[in-house]
Design a protein around this motif. Structure first.
Motif, short mmCIF file in Angstrom:
data_model
loop_
_atom_site.label_atom_id
_atom_site.label_comp_id
_atom_site.label_asym_id
_atom_site.label_seq_id
_atom_site.Cartn_x
_atom_site.Cartn_y
_atom_site.Cartn_z
N PRO A 174 41.40 -21.95 -48.62
CA PRO A 174 40.37 -22.56 -47.78
C PRO A 174 38.96 -22.11 -48.18
O PRO A 174 38.75 -20.94 -48.54
CB PRO A 174 40.72 -22.08 -46.37
CG PRO A 174 42.14 -21.64 -46.43
CD PRO A 174 42.34 -21.14 -47.82
N THR A 176 36.60 -22.19 -45.94
CA THR A 176 36.29 -21.45 -44.73
C THR A 176 37.27 -21.86 -43.64
O THR A 176 37.92 -22.90 -43.74
CB THR A 176 34.84 -21.72 -44.26
OG1 THR A 176 34.52 -20.84 -43.18
CG2 THR A 176 34.66 -23.16 -43.81
N VAL A 177 37.41 -21.02 -42.62
CA VAL A 177 38.25 -21.33 -41.46
C VAL A 177 37.38 -21.24 -40.22
O VAL A 177 36.70 -20.23 -39.99
CB VAL A 177 39.44 -20.36 -41.36
CG1 VAL A 177 40.25 -20.66 -40.11
CG2 VAL A 177 40.32 -20.44 -42.60
N ASN A 179 37.14 -21.40 -36.08
CA ASN A 179 37.96 -21.14 -34.90
C ASN A 179 37.44 -21.92 -33.68
O ASN A 179 36.30 -22.36 -33.63
CB ASN A 179 37.98 -19.65 -34.58
CG ASN A 179 38.60 -18.83 -35.70
OD1 ASN A 179 39.66 -19.18 -36.21
ND2 ASN A 179 37.93 -17.75 -36.09
N CYS A 187 37.01 -31.05 -36.40
CA CYS A 187 37.38 -30.45 -37.68
C CYS A 187 36.89 -31.33 -38.83
O CYS A 187 36.31 -30.85 -39.81
CB CYS A 187 38.89 -30.26 -37.74
SG CYS A 187 39.52 -29.52 -39.27
N GLN A 203 42.51 -29.05 -42.63
CA GLN A 203 43.78 -28.85 -41.94
C GLN A 203 43.47 -28.31 -40.54
O GLN A 203 42.86 -27.26 -40.40
CB GLN A 203 44.65 -27.88 -42.71
CG GLN A 203 46.04 -27.69 -42.14
CD GLN A 203 46.83 -26.69 -42.97
OE1 GLN A 203 46.58 -25.51 -42.92
NE2 GLN A 203 47.77 -27.19 -43.75
N TYR A 204 43.91 -29.07 -39.54
CA TYR A 204 43.65 -28.68 -38.15
C TYR A 204 44.95 -28.28 -37.47
O TYR A 204 45.92 -29.03 -37.47
CB TYR A 204 42.99 -29.83 -37.39
CG TYR A 204 42.70 -29.51 -35.94
CD1 TYR A 204 41.76 -28.54 -35.61
CD2 TYR A 204 43.36 -30.17 -34.91
CE1 TYR A 204 41.48 -28.24 -34.29
CE2 TYR A 204 43.09 -29.88 -33.59
CZ TYR A 204 42.15 -28.91 -33.28
OH TYR A 204 41.87 -28.61 -31.97
N ASN A 205 44.97 -27.08 -36.89
CA ASN A 205 46.13 -26.58 -36.18
C ASN A 205 45.89 -26.68 -34.68
O ASN A 205 45.01 -26.02 -34.14
CB ASN A 205 46.40 -25.12 -36.57
CG ASN A 205 47.73 -24.62 -36.06
OD1 ASN A 205 47.99 -24.65 -34.85
ND2 ASN A 205 48.56 -24.13 -36.96
N THR A 210 42.36 -23.94 -34.90
CA THR A 210 41.63 -23.55 -36.11
C THR A 210 41.54 -24.72 -37.07
O THR A 210 42.43 -25.57 -37.15
CB THR A 210 42.31 -22.36 -36.81
OG1 THR A 210 43.66 -22.71 -37.11
CG2 THR A 210 42.27 -21.12 -35.95
N CYS A 211 40.46 -24.74 -37.82
CA CYS A 211 40.19 -25.80 -38.79
C CYS A 211 39.92 -25.15 -40.15
O CYS A 211 38.97 -24.39 -40.30
CB CYS A 211 38.98 -26.61 -38.34
SG CYS A 211 38.39 -27.83 -39.54
N SER A 212 40.78 -25.42 -41.12
CA SER A 212 40.63 -24.87 -42.47
C SER A 212 40.10 -25.95 -43.41
O SER A 212 40.68 -27.04 -43.50
CB SER A 212 41.98 -24.36 -43.00
OG SER A 212 42.51 -23.37 -42.14
N TYR A 214 39.03 -27.39 -47.19
CA TYR A 214 39.46 -27.26 -48.58
C TYR A 214 38.62 -28.15 -49.49
O TYR A 214 38.11 -29.20 -49.08
CB TYR A 214 40.93 -27.67 -48.73
CG TYR A 214 41.91 -26.79 -48.00
CD1 TYR A 214 42.57 -25.77 -48.67
CD2 TYR A 214 42.17 -26.99 -46.64
CE1 TYR A 214 43.48 -24.96 -48.00
CE2 TYR A 214 43.07 -26.18 -45.97
CZ TYR A 214 43.72 -25.17 -46.65
OH TYR A 214 44.62 -24.37 -45.99
#
Length: 240
Positions: A174, A176-177, A179, A187, A203-205, A210-212, A214
């Motif tokens: 990533p 950055t991540v 929160n 995201c 990528q959103y969880n 959290t949002c990573s 790429y």
């Protein structure tokens, strides 16, 4: 993969602009070269003239002093490009021509190559997203001289909308991540604002919020039923 993970992909391919008119986006742009023989300025390759010199005494084409030379043009912005055409001199023709492209200054990668002696013109058809185009030769013989360099492309529309498609996954580490984000569209908005390096996938969880972000994505189909593509309006061309 955890079913709470939703993948968003922001790609560099083009949907609404598939039928856009490709024009010569190099015309009158800033051009430079390794060095200059008297009268053979780099700008002569982007002046819009189709004149092709029949001798070195003729003016109207670029010419360097050195043999191991390059010519480049700054398009001024990132363009979708599908063709580069070079008008050759009618004598002392180019050979073993290389075309390089770059999105950032001096970060060139080889886009195309043609071996042997070129004809009256040489055309490279290649899907490129770039700001800088460089012309050089793999085997330098004599000075580098170009009568005209035409770069056919278009500027993607600034008003970007998004739509979802299934498949594809982010790759690499990533950038950055982020929160405590409450939605996948937030995201996506962070990915859209991430410019250096450019975010192309996120990528959103939904469990951890959290949002990573790429830089790249894998264009192999995802095996996850929860994988979602978020594609820019100018989105689909380079996925195939």
């Amino acid at each position: 993969m955890d079913s709470s993970v939703i993948r968003l992909i922001v790609t560099l391919t083009w949907l609404h602009s598939l039928h856009a008119a490709f024009t010569n986006v190099a015309l009158n742009k800033a051009a430079t070269q390794t060095d200059t023989h008297i009268g053979g300025d780099a700008s002569l390759a982007v002046d819009g003239s189709s004149f092709q010199a029949s001798s070195y005494a003729d003016t109207g084409c670029t010419r360097t002093v050195s043999e191991d030379a390059f010519w480049e043009v700054d398009l001024g912005d990132l363009y979708v490009i599908n063709q580069v055409q070079i008008l050759n001199r009618l004598v002392a023709r180019l050979q073993d021509v290389e075309i390089y492209s770059s999105r950032e200054r001096n970060a060139y990668t080889l886009a195309n190559y043609q071996s042997g002696v070129a004809g009256d013109s040489v055309t490279f058809t290649q899907d490129i997203f770039a700001r800088w185009i460089k012309v050089t030769r793999r085997t330098p013989i004599a000075a580098l001289s170009l009568c005209e360099v035409l770069v056919f492309g278009f500027l993607p529309h600034d008003a970007e909308s998004f739509r979802r498609l299934s498949s594809h996954e982010p790759t690499g580490s990533p950038l950055t991540v982020i929160n405590s984000l409450t939605s996948l569209m937030k995201c996506a908005a962070h990915c859209d604002r991430q410019m250096a390096p450019r975010c192309r996938s996120a990528q959103y969880n939904t469990s951890t919020k959290t949002c990573s972000l790429y830089q790249w994505f894998d264009n192999n189909l995802s095996t996850s039923a929860n994988s979602v593509m978020l594609i820019r309006e100018y989105g689909v061309r380079f996925l195939t």
